[in-house]
Design a protein around this motif. Structure first.
Motif, short mmCIF file in Angstrom:
data_model
loop_
_atom_site.label_atom_id
_atom_site.label_comp_id
_atom_site.label_asym_id
_atom_site.label_seq_id
_atom_site.Cartn_x
_atom_site.Cartn_y
_atom_site.Cartn_z
N LEU A 369 0.85 -1.19 0.00
CA LEU A 369 0.00 0.00 0.00
C LEU A 369 0.88 1.24 0.00
O LEU A 369 1.74 1.40 0.88
CB LEU A 369 -0.92 0.01 1.23
CG LEU A 369 -1.74 -1.27 1.44
CD1 LEU A 369 -2.57 -1.15 2.72
CD2 LEU A 369 -2.62 -1.56 0.24
N ILE A 370 0.68 2.11 -0.98
CA ILE A 370 1.48 3.33 -1.10
C ILE A 370 0.60 4.51 -0.73
O ILE A 370 -0.46 4.72 -1.33
CB ILE A 370 2.03 3.49 -2.53
CG1 ILE A 370 2.92 2.29 -2.87
CG2 ILE A 370 2.80 4.79 -2.66
CD1 ILE A 370 3.35 2.26 -4.32
N SER A 371 1.05 5.27 0.27
CA SER A 371 0.28 6.40 0.78
C SER A 371 1.12 7.66 0.73
O SER A 371 2.32 7.62 0.41
CB SER A 371 -0.17 6.11 2.22
OG SER A 371 -0.90 7.21 2.73
N ASP A 372 0.49 8.78 1.04
CA ASP A 372 1.20 10.05 1.00
C ASP A 372 2.40 10.07 1.95
O ASP A 372 3.41 10.72 1.66
CB ASP A 372 0.25 11.20 1.36
CG ASP A 372 -0.61 11.62 0.18
OD1 ASP A 372 -0.32 11.18 -0.94
OD2 ASP A 372 -1.58 12.37 0.37
N ALA A 376 2.99 0.44 3.29
CA ALA A 376 2.72 -0.65 4.23
C ALA A 376 2.70 -1.96 3.46
O ALA A 376 2.04 -2.07 2.42
CB ALA A 376 1.40 -0.44 4.94
N TYR A 377 3.42 -2.95 3.97
CA TYR A 377 3.43 -4.28 3.34
C TYR A 377 3.32 -5.33 4.45
O TYR A 377 4.13 -5.37 5.37
CB TYR A 377 4.73 -4.48 2.56
CG TYR A 377 4.84 -5.83 1.89
CD1 TYR A 377 3.96 -6.19 0.87
CD2 TYR A 377 5.80 -6.76 2.29
CE1 TYR A 377 4.05 -7.43 0.25
CE2 TYR A 377 5.89 -7.99 1.67
CZ TYR A 377 5.00 -8.34 0.66
OH TYR A 377 5.09 -9.58 0.05
N GLU A 383 5.37 2.49 6.86
CA GLU A 383 6.81 2.67 6.92
C GLU A 383 7.16 3.93 6.14
O GLU A 383 6.66 4.13 5.04
CB GLU A 383 7.53 1.47 6.31
CG GLU A 383 7.23 0.15 6.97
CD GLU A 383 7.93 0.00 8.32
OE1 GLU A 383 8.89 0.77 8.57
OE2 GLU A 383 7.52 -0.86 9.11
N LYS A 384 8.03 4.75 6.70
CA LYS A 384 8.38 6.02 6.05
C LYS A 384 9.69 5.90 5.27
O LYS A 384 10.57 5.14 5.64
CB LYS A 384 8.49 7.13 7.09
CG LYS A 384 7.17 7.45 7.78
CD LYS A 384 7.33 8.62 8.75
CE LYS A 384 5.98 8.95 9.41
NZ LYS A 384 6.10 10.10 10.35
N ASN A 417 13.35 -2.29 -1.77
CA ASN A 417 13.27 -3.73 -1.61
C ASN A 417 12.16 -4.00 -0.60
O ASN A 417 12.29 -3.70 0.59
CB ASN A 417 14.60 -4.32 -1.11
CG ASN A 417 14.60 -5.82 -1.13
OD1 ASN A 417 13.68 -6.48 -0.65
ND2 ASN A 417 15.67 -6.41 -1.69
N VAL A 418 11.06 -4.53 -1.09
CA VAL A 418 9.86 -4.70 -0.24
C VAL A 418 10.14 -5.69 0.88
O VAL A 418 9.65 -5.52 2.01
CB VAL A 418 8.68 -5.18 -1.12
CG1 VAL A 418 7.46 -5.46 -0.26
CG2 VAL A 418 8.36 -4.16 -2.18
N LEU A 419 10.95 -6.70 0.62
CA LEU A 419 11.18 -7.75 1.61
C LEU A 419 12.12 -7.29 2.71
O LEU A 419 11.91 -7.59 3.90
CB LEU A 419 11.74 -9.01 0.92
CG LEU A 419 10.86 -9.58 -0.21
CD1 LEU A 419 11.52 -10.83 -0.80
CD2 LEU A 419 9.47 -9.90 0.28
N THR A 420 13.17 -6.56 2.34
CA THR A 420 14.16 -6.11 3.34
C THR A 420 13.87 -4.70 3.85
O THR A 420 14.51 -4.25 4.80
CB THR A 420 15.56 -6.12 2.73
OG1 THR A 420 15.62 -5.18 1.65
CG2 THR A 420 15.90 -7.52 2.21
N LYS A 421 12.96 -3.98 3.17
CA LYS A 421 12.60 -2.60 3.52
C LYS A 421 13.74 -1.62 3.29
O LYS A 421 13.70 -0.49 3.80
CB LYS A 421 12.11 -2.50 4.97
CG LYS A 421 10.87 -3.31 5.26
CD LYS A 421 10.41 -3.12 6.70
CE LYS A 421 9.15 -3.99 6.98
NZ LYS A 421 8.68 -3.81 8.38
#
Length: 932
Positions: A369-372, A376-377, A383-384, A417-421
């Protein structure tokens, strides 16, 4: 083009096929007094006329609806009362209004008002409620509790005391009367009889759940075939059509019964109670909600995802399809709903934040989810992405592979990297990222606020294809790139080169918030609907056609924010829910008819005609128009004036013109939301009388007189010029004759004498010297005389403005020459105006010679001591006076040519010669200023 059924325009097409009743109906729009011009929110009855208008009987008048505008009729428009209980369409199409305790009134379409026939008997009978009516013998019957009216062609034919007509003909031509029905049904039964299609329908009002159809009724014996339908709930409302019967039960279910087979063909369940229902010729369902106005339901192939009992804000900003076919949608409040293929719905909410869900991507079947303010995954917590202590405002993103996402913010491009953030910033200018789309495994198409670029993720390099401001969205379709900008334009690139730009004026959205492409279609989201471009590209030639899809077609809202594909359907996020559109859906083309509602001439209502003959001052025209399409697909009404080439859009729904004299023909048509013009063109012609001073024949006469006058003046001018020329020639001839005469009489004689004297002097030269000297002196005198006369003639022929050539100068010079050696004082007075006024050769010469002759005589003979010469003018004459104080003489005894010549010259000037000589001499010559 329109589908076959709609092209035929059959009012009852709804009932000709059972396929319609198998379709699902969706709520489209609500009309009430707050959001439209509906007369009142309490609606008692609904009817459609033969032209397609919807008529609504309300508590505050009768509303006529064309799908876009309501035209209201009250007592000001001829209704006997504003409380209209029912609206009826006669078999010939005439619309009737049944008002509370008032006589029936019918609509006069030509004059745009209702007509009510009144009489004491009609008004007395109408003082009860009339709710029942049916067609009979080409007319219509209205009946109350103890009477009925029979109308034909809008006129009352008869009044009867019966509850309904005495008999009703059946197929076998037998008659059914009241007595027969009372025998068939027990008197204690609480029943209601209705007639339709030569059959009797009996409604059991005691339990209210049964309808019985009676056909082929016979009096003797009293038998009849019967069919019965029993409903699970009590009947609340009923309505007959030509082939169908609508039933509304208290459980808010609308049931459609086919009268041919007397069977149920459709059941529609509504969420809220309704007091009336109507199905128009296109299959749209209209229901009236108690004190809530009018609602429209259509059978569109577009459907809306209903949230059922899930409570969430349906203002969706993003929509995406998961790998398992589930559909996800995010709203403005940090909420996400997932919908499975089976229809199961699940709500997901971010923790402690109400942020917009801008984009949804999927990694390992889980949504990113991409927000302003972050992403969030597999978590409800954002997560900022930080630059120092500042959080990046994310706007969009793209899945690169199973673990890598590329995100766009207001000033950077980010690899996550979505998995490692873990994330890092890519080599891209600090510009707002508009969109990211995948070209290949390592290449992305990036639009920013200043450029269109191809970005190589592996090499971390970019190549700008187009540097342009305010780019918004970019998307890839094979070797084609589609790019939108904030001005609502679409640019097309092939093999990374621009081949086409489509302007906003070509039926594109005013602003494009999102674009999506699949196969040969480009879908565009806007604030005023969803736009579909069907395109074809070959050898760099790009052909396309654009369609607009709106709420009238079944969309949940016209404000679209995101588009995706799911299971061969196009899913769109709107401000009022998620709509699902079949991938092969193409909006219908509507052949919308235009109609004239009213015509005003000089602000006065007039009868609606096809042609008007008007006076010259009846030129202020106002025409109220309507484009009839009940589901709301009328975009505009257009008109042409005198078959001009360009159609003019009508502002609002009225044309206001100030016509000139002559004929003006208006052609009027309607245009649907996709700019398809209706085939039916309405024509109205106005003939405005032309004032005589504006007519062609008048200007032909005026022009003839004008040019005739010019030619006459020109002819007169030429005549006068010719006359002047001939007069001038005559004057010249006369002057030549006079000069010739002068030369002959004076100079000729002198020259002859000079010749003779020269011959004599030659002979005497040796014989008589003294005599020869005298002759030579005489020759000298004659030569001098000739010289002077020639000088006078030359001077008189050369008048000018030079002061040395003027008449007064010549006279003064002559006086000086003649009297200068005599020492006789002289005085000369000449009016200076005379120099400019006397230009005639003869008159100038004669005046000078007269003066010289007189002055010579004074010098030779007068012995005067004073001489006066005056040349003046009066209003009518020039006056020359020459006087001296000499010895005088007797004019009668005077011999010689001097006086004779002066008189002769005076007569040539048409003057009078006077001489007086006593102690002196005075010569007075009077010459008229105007002479023939």
């Amino acid at each position: 083009m329109m589908n076959l059924l709609k092209t035929l325009g059959v009012v009852t097409l709804l009932f000709l096929s059972g396929s319609f009743f198998a379709q699902n109906h969706h709520f489209i729009r609500n009309f009430n007094t707050e959001n439209s011009n509906l007369a009142d929110n309490i609606i008692y009855d609904i009817e459609e006329d033969t032209k397609g208008f919807l008529w609504l009987a309300t508590e505050n008048g009768l509303s006529r609806f064309d799908g876009k505008n309501f035209f209201n009729y009250t007592v000001k428009n001829g209704l006997p009362s504003n409380e209209v209980l029912s609206v009826i369409k006669e078999k010939n199409g005439r619309i009737w209004a049944n008002c509370f305790k008032q006589p029936p009134s019918y609509f006069d379409e030509k004059n745009n008002r209702f007509v009510t026939e009144k009489s004491p008997e009609i008004e007395a009978k109408s003082n009860t409620v009339m709710l029942h009516y049916f067609p009979l013998r080409g007319g219509i019957v209205f009946y109350g509790q103890h009477f009925h009216f029979f109308y034909l062609n809008g006129k009352l034919q008869s009044i009867h005391k019966d509850f309904f007509p005495i008999s009703v003909e059946n197929r076998d031509n037998s008659a059914v009367n009241v007595e027969s029905l009372n025998k068939l049904f027990h008197a204690d039964r609480n029943i209601l009889f209705r007639f339709a299609k030569q059959k009797i329908y009996v409604f059991d009002n005691l339990e209210g759940k049964t309808i019985t159809e009676i056909s082929a009724l016979k009096n003797d014996p009293l038998t009849s075939p019967k069919k019965k339908i029993i409903f699970p709930a009590k009947i609340q409302w009923k309505r007959f059509y030509e082939n169908h019967l609508l039933i509304n039960t208290i459980d808010n279910q609308l049931t459609v019964i086919d009268l041919k087979t007397f069977s149920i063909v459709k059941k529609i369940k509504f969420k809220e109670a309704f007091s009336n229902a109507f199905i128009d010729h296109s299959g749209n369902i209209w229901i009236s909600v108690p004190n809530g106005g009018l609602q429209l339901y259509t059978s569109s192939a577009i459907r809306k995802i209903h949230l059922d009992n899930i409570k969430m804000n349906e203002n969706f900003l993003s929509v995406a399809s998961g790998s398992n076919g589930n559909l996800f949608a995010g709203n403005y409040s940090g909420q996400i709903i997932s919908v499975s293929k089976s229809g199961q719905k699940e709500l997901f909410e971010l923790e402690n934040v109400k942020e917009r869900i801008r984009k949804i991507l999927f990694f390992k079947n889980a949504p990113l989810l991409i927000s302003d303010y972050g992403y969030a995954y597999k978590s409800k917590k954002l997560e900022k992405i930080l630059v120092g202590d500042v959080s990046q405002s994310l706007k969009n993103g793209m899945k690169l592979n199973d673990s890598i996402a590329v995100l766009g913010s207001i000033n950077s491009l980010i690899r996550l990297n979505v998995l490692t953030k873990k994330y890092r910033f890519l080599n891209f200018p600090e510009e707002r990222i508009g969109s990211i789309d995948k070209i290949s495994e390592n290449e992305l198409l990036i639009t920013s606020s200043k450029r269109l670029s191809v970005y190589n993720v592996e090499k971390n390099t970019r190549k700008d294809l187009w540097q342009k401001l305010n780019l918004a969205e970019g998307i890839v379709n094979g070797n084609l790139f589609f790019v939108s900008n904030l001005s609502g334009e679409i640019s097309v690139f092939k093999n990374r080169k621009l081949i086409k730009t489509i302007k906003n004026s070509e039926n594109l959205p005013t602003t494009i918030s999102k674009i999506f492409t699949r196969k040969n279609k480009l879908w565009m989201a806007g604030k005023d609907g969803l736009y579909q471009m069907i395109f074809k590209e070959k050898n760099g030639v790009f052909n396309y056609r654009i369609f607009r899809i709106t709420k009238s077609d079944g969309l949940a809202s016209n404000s679209i924010f995101d588009i995706t594909e799911n299971d061969n359907s196009i899913c769109v996020a709107t401000e009022n829910g998620i709509s699902i559109i079949p991938e092969n859906y193409i909006p219908e083309i509507f052949d919308i008819k235009s109609e004239v509602i009213s015509v005003k001439i000089n602000n006065k209502n007039t009868t609606i005609l096809d042609e008007y003959l008007l006076k010259k001052n009846e030129n202020n025209i106002s025409i109220l128009l309507s484009g009839i399409e009940l589901s709301g697909h009328t975009k505009a009404i257009q008109y042409l004036e005198n078959n001009q080439k360009k159609w003019i859009p009508v502002s609002g729904n009225s044309i206001n013109l100030q016509l000139k004299g002559g004929t003006t023909e208006l052609s009027i048509r309607a245009v649907d939301t996709n700019n398809n013009a209706g085939k039916t063109i309405k024509k109205i012609t106005f003939h405005v009388a032309i004032p005589f001073y504006e007519k062609v024949w008048f200007w032909i006469i005026v022009s003839g007189l004008f040019f005739g006058g010019i030619f006459a003046l020109y002819g007169r001018w030429r005549f006068l010029k010719q006359k002047e020329f001939y007069h001038h020639q005559s004057d010249l001839d006369n002057q030549r004759s006079k000069i010739t005469a002068d030369l002959h009489d004076d100079l000729g004689a002198t020259l002859s004498s000079l010749q003779i004297n020269s011959a004599i002097a030659q002979k005497l030269l040796e014989k008589d010297i003294p005599q020869t000297q005298k002759i030579l002196q005489k020759i000298e005198s004659q030569a001098k005389h000739i010289s002077e006369n020639i000088g006078d003639i030359i001077w008189s022929l050369k008048p000018g403005k030079n002061e040395f050539m003027s008449l007064s100068t010549r006279i003064i010079n002559s006086a000086n020459e003649i009297l200068g050696h005599t020492e006789i004082p002289f005085e000369i007075k000449i009016n200076p105006e005379i120099d400019t006024e006397i230009t005639d050769f003869t008159m100038r010469k004669n005046l000078v010679l007269i003066c010289k002759e007189a002055l010579n005589n004074i010098a030779k003979y007068s012995q005067a001591t004073e001489v006066s010469l005056n040349l003046n003018k009066s209003e009518t004459h020039y006056i020359l006076e020459i006087s001296d104080n000499g010895t005088g003489f007797n004019p009668e005894e005077k011999k010689g040519n001097g006086l004779h010549n002066m008189k002769k010259r005076t007569h040539e000037m048409n003057g009078q010669f006077e001489i007086c000589s006593d102690t002196g001499t005075c010569i007075k010559i009077t010459i008229p200023t105007i002479r023939d």
